[in-house]
Design a protein around this motif. Structure first.
Motif, short mmCIF file in Angstrom:
data_model
loop_
_atom_site.label_atom_id
_atom_site.label_comp_id
_atom_site.label_asym_id
_atom_site.label_seq_id
_atom_site.Cartn_x
_atom_site.Cartn_y
_atom_site.Cartn_z
N LYS A 121 43.73 35.06 43.85
CA LYS A 121 44.94 34.56 43.20
C LYS A 121 44.59 33.74 41.96
CE LYS A 121 47.76 34.25 47.40
NZ LYS A 121 48.50 33.33 48.29
N PHE A 122 43.43 33.08 41.99
CA PHE A 122 43.04 32.21 40.90
C PHE A 122 42.06 32.88 39.94
CE2 PHE A 122 44.09 29.59 44.57
CZ PHE A 122 45.05 28.75 44.03
N ASP A 123 41.52 34.01 40.32
CA ASP A 123 40.56 34.69 39.46
C ASP A 123 41.24 35.37 38.28
OD1 ASP A 123 38.46 33.89 40.89
OD2 ASP A 123 37.97 35.81 41.81
N GLY A 124 42.42 35.92 38.53
CA GLY A 124 43.09 36.69 37.48
C GLY A 124 42.34 37.99 37.21
N THR A 125 42.70 38.63 36.12
CA THR A 125 42.06 39.89 35.75
C THR A 125 40.90 39.60 34.81
OG1 THR A 125 44.19 41.01 35.88
CG2 THR A 125 42.42 42.14 34.67
N ARG A 126 39.74 40.15 35.11
CA ARG A 126 38.59 39.94 34.25
C ARG A 126 38.82 40.62 32.90
NH1 ARG A 126 34.34 37.74 36.76
NH2 ARG A 126 34.34 37.69 39.04
N VAL A 127 38.52 39.88 31.82
CA VAL A 127 38.76 40.40 30.47
C VAL A 127 37.55 41.19 30.01
CG1 VAL A 127 39.23 39.80 28.08
CG2 VAL A 127 40.26 38.46 29.93
N THR A 128 37.80 42.43 29.65
CA THR A 128 36.78 43.28 29.05
C THR A 128 37.32 43.76 27.71
OG1 THR A 128 37.63 45.29 30.06
CG2 THR A 128 36.01 44.04 31.33
N VAL A 129 36.48 44.43 26.94
CA VAL A 129 36.94 44.97 25.66
C VAL A 129 38.11 45.91 25.88
CG1 VAL A 129 36.29 46.38 23.68
CG2 VAL A 129 34.66 44.72 24.60
N GLU A 130 38.00 46.74 26.92
CA GLU A 130 39.05 47.73 27.18
C GLU A 130 40.36 47.05 27.56
OE1 GLU A 130 36.05 47.77 28.41
OE2 GLU A 130 35.13 49.54 27.46
N THR A 131 40.28 46.06 28.50
CA THR A 131 41.52 45.41 28.93
C THR A 131 42.14 44.60 27.80
OG1 THR A 131 40.25 43.51 29.79
CG2 THR A 131 40.79 45.29 31.33
N PHE A 132 41.30 43.98 26.94
CA PHE A 132 41.84 43.21 25.81
C PHE A 132 42.55 44.12 24.81
CE2 PHE A 132 41.38 41.67 21.45
CZ PHE A 132 42.11 40.48 21.55
N MET A 133 41.95 45.26 24.52
CA MET A 133 42.56 46.18 23.56
C MET A 133 43.87 46.72 24.10
SD MET A 133 40.70 45.94 20.98
CE MET A 133 41.52 47.20 20.00
N ARG A 134 43.93 47.00 25.40
CA ARG A 134 45.19 47.46 25.98
C ARG A 134 46.25 46.37 25.89
NH1 ARG A 134 41.86 49.92 29.98
NH2 ARG A 134 42.23 48.17 31.40
N TRP A 135 45.86 45.13 26.15
CA TRP A 135 46.81 44.02 26.06
C TRP A 135 47.27 43.83 24.62
CZ3 TRP A 135 46.35 39.65 23.08
CH2 TRP A 135 47.35 38.68 23.26
N LYS A 175 36.08 37.63 60.37
CA LYS A 175 36.40 38.64 59.36
C LYS A 175 37.78 38.38 58.76
CE LYS A 175 36.87 43.64 58.73
NZ LYS A 175 36.82 44.97 59.41
N LYS A 176 38.72 38.02 59.61
CA LYS A 176 40.07 37.74 59.14
C LYS A 176 40.08 36.52 58.22
CE LYS A 176 44.80 36.93 60.72
NZ LYS A 176 45.70 36.77 61.89
N ARG A 177 39.33 35.47 58.61
CA ARG A 177 39.26 34.27 57.77
C ARG A 177 38.65 34.60 56.41
NH1 ARG A 177 37.58 31.74 62.59
NH2 ARG A 177 35.40 31.89 61.92
N LYS A 178 37.61 35.43 56.43
CA LYS A 178 36.95 35.81 55.18
C LYS A 178 37.91 36.58 54.28
CE LYS A 178 32.83 38.12 53.37
NZ LYS A 178 31.60 38.86 53.72
N GLU A 179 38.68 37.50 54.87
CA GLU A 179 39.63 38.29 54.08
C GLU A 179 40.72 37.39 53.49
OE1 GLU A 179 41.01 41.14 56.89
OE2 GLU A 179 39.30 42.50 56.61
N GLU A 180 41.17 36.39 54.29
CA GLU A 180 42.20 35.48 53.80
C GLU A 180 41.66 34.62 52.66
OE1 GLU A 180 43.31 33.37 57.29
OE2 GLU A 180 44.71 34.91 58.00
N GLU A 181 40.41 34.15 52.81
CA GLU A 181 39.79 33.34 51.76
C GLU A 181 39.59 34.16 50.49
OE1 GLU A 181 36.23 31.95 53.56
OE2 GLU A 181 37.25 30.48 54.85
N GLU A 182 39.20 35.43 50.66
CA GLU A 182 39.00 36.31 49.51
C GLU A 182 40.32 36.56 48.79
OE1 GLU A 182 36.78 38.74 46.87
OE2 GLU A 182 36.19 37.24 48.36
#
Length: 240
Positions: A142-156, A130-137
């Motif tokens: 860190k590399f996923d970043g924030t998913r871009v949606t219409v709402e997040t783009f408009m706010r940006w 479980k700990k390894r899975k949490e660390e991997e997640e």
């Protein structure tokens, strides 16, 4: 039944079975003796395996009544483990009344330790996985970043325009009834006008003036030959 004689006979048998391990602590009025048990993987002071020391005391009418058992020097037991083992041994005594039972009780305790250790190992492996899975997640996020949606783009976009002054310039143009071009909008941003000046004022930019002290030594004469219309290059005739 001669209970004393029955108890002495069992002690002799136990000394043969647990040779070098059984320790007689008291002989009168009744025998008190100890037998250590442990799991195969037990290693002292490492957290690996389980171990304990079982102490038995005969009673006046043993084996027709239960004998006394205490669990000493137990290592790596989980919370409540000692109580569970004593309850397990009490059940075994009730099932074997009327016959000598120390060997049966020791075997039952040994089996209990093995089962408990298997459970502890499984739980440790589960927690480690479980700990390894949490660390991997966490690492993946860190590399996923924030998913871009219409709402997040408009706010940006709104925040970006506010920070760059675009919104203010646009509002100013609308109030004046004039539609500015992109260049005009840019030129009205006074903060951008100062950007190069700020760069020049920056003490961190150093110019090596020595590079320009010997400019007179450089051969900067124009190649007049290239401009002379009568100039003919000297080409050797290999065929001559």
């Amino acid at each position: 039944m001669d209970y004393k004689d029955e108890q002495r006979n069992e002690i002799e048998a136990l000394e043969s079975i647990y040779c070098g391990e059984l320790e007689i602590l008291v002989t009168e009025p009744f025998y008190t003796f100890a037998i250590p048990i442990k799991t195969e993987e037990y290693e002292p002071d490492t957290g690996n395996g389980l171990s304990c020391r079982l102490e038995f005391t005969y009673t006046a009418k043993y084996p027709d009544e239960p004998l006394l058992i205490s669990i000493e020097e137990h290592e790596n037991f989980e919370e409540g483990g000692e109580k569970q083992l004593k309850e397990h041994l009490a059940e075994q005594m009730n099932e074997n009344l009327g016959m000598v039972m120390v060997f049966t009780l020791v075997s039952a305790a040994q089996e209990w330790l093995n089962v408990q250790w298997d459970k502890i190992k499984f739980k440790r492996e589960e927690n480690a996985a479980k700990k390894r899975k949490e660390e991997e997640e966490a690492e993946r996020k860190k590399f996923d970043g924030t998913r871009v949606t219409v709402e997040t783009f408009m706010r940006w976009k709104e925040k970006f325009e506010e920070e760059t002054g675009y919104t203010k310039r646009k509002e100013l143009a609308e109030r004046e009834g004039k539609k500015l071009t992109g260049r005009e909008l840019f030129m009205t941003d006074k903060t951008l006008d100062q950007s190069d000046l700020k760069f020049l004022d920056d003490d961190s930019v150093k110019v090596d003036e020595s590079l320009f002290q010997n400019m007179d030594d450089l051969d900067l004469e124009d190649d007049d030959d290239d401009d002379d219309p009568d100039y003919e290059p000297n080409v050797s005739d290999d065929s001559a």
